[in-house]
Scaffold this motif. Structure first.
Motif: not given
Length: 281
Positions: A12-16
């Motif tokens: 989910s961190l990739l969405s940042l």
């Protein structure tokens, strides 16, 4: 750990990636939050943020990061909460609050003063449907597997699944998990974190939950709350807290059962059984 390692652990961190023009310096998992694994993210210019992911766990507990974002945005001027920075379908980014955790050093008076500030916030700007107690406990119950729906738990759930019929004291913004572990002492005063369960609701339920967590005497706690808030109709508040108490305990019991089902950690089952036994006594 490095940013790339953190992204490998939690996709989910990739969405940042589009939010940060330069990849952050590092990220670390935050302990303490029972519902989810949150991350502290530190950028190359030493700014800190907290990433609060949206997962199957948050969904199971009826937590909406979009609702959390709306609440934080609406109350930003109160300076009681973190600032909501960015929202997407993977989670919520808020600023990191620097300060001292009040887990072991919070007086009940101090908690009540903060709670009253929250309860006094203008709710007109909050685009929220009021909290539905029965819908919430029914949701928890429906998600439980049959092995947990044993008579000992089912009897308590069926007995206390409807909201009490009480004198109307209006709806307030309620945090629903206000205790020292969710408060930080800062130079600007005490601030409150972890607003994921916050809702528009009967403030007497919020008060009941904090009285339980702080292990305070209900009558004395209600009188003190009313004194600090300048409320004269104390009887309606006493009656409300006493009526919400078994329901709050039942809701917590189901929460722990669901947590045990999701994580398999025996401490959650032990806690659920402890609450079930409290009804017997």
């Amino acid at each position: 750990m490095s940013w790339s390692e953190a992204c490998h652990l939690d996709r989910s961190l990739l969405s940042l990636e589009h939010f940060f023009s330069i990849p952050p310096d590092y990220a670390q998992t935050l302990t303490g939050g029972l519902t989810n694994r949150c991350w502290k993210i530190v950028t190359t210019d030493n700014k800190s943020f907290v990433w609060r992911p949206a997962t199957h766990i948050t969904k199971a507990f009826s937590i909406s990061r979009f609702q959390e974002y709306q609440i934080l945005s609406a109350i930003e001027s109160s300076h009681l909460s973190p600032t909501a920075i960015h929202i997407n379908d993977q989670g919520l980014l808020v600023d990191w609050i620097e300060g001292e955790s009040l887990t072991d050093s919070l007086s009940f008076d101090s908690l009540l003063q903060t709670m009253i500030k929250i309860h006094d916030l203008d709710t007109q700007r909050l685009p929220l449907a009021p909290f539905n107690y029965t819908a919430r406990v029914d949701h928890y119950w429906m998600l439980l597997s049959d092995e947990h729906k044993v008579p000992a738990f089912a009897e308590i759930y069926n007995r206390w699944r409807t909201a009490p019929n009480l004198a109307d004291v209006g709806l307030s913004l309620c945090h629903f998990d206000l205790a020292g572990y969710n408060m930080v002492k800062t130079e600007q005063g005490n601030k409150v974190i972890d607003w994921e369960y916050a809702a528009l609701a009967d403030p007497r339920l919020d008060l009941t939950l904090s009285i339980d967590v702080m292990d305070e005497k209900p009558l004395e706690a209600v009188y003190r709350y009313c004194q600090l808030r300048g409320i004269e109709g104390v009887d309606d508040w006493v009656e409300g807290v006493l009526a919400w108490k078994p329901r709050a305990t039942m809701m917590a019991m189901l929460w722990y059962l669901l947590a045990y089902q999701l994580w398999g950690d025996e401490q959650y089952l032990t806690q659920a059984e402890k609450l079930q036994q409290a009804f017997c006594s």
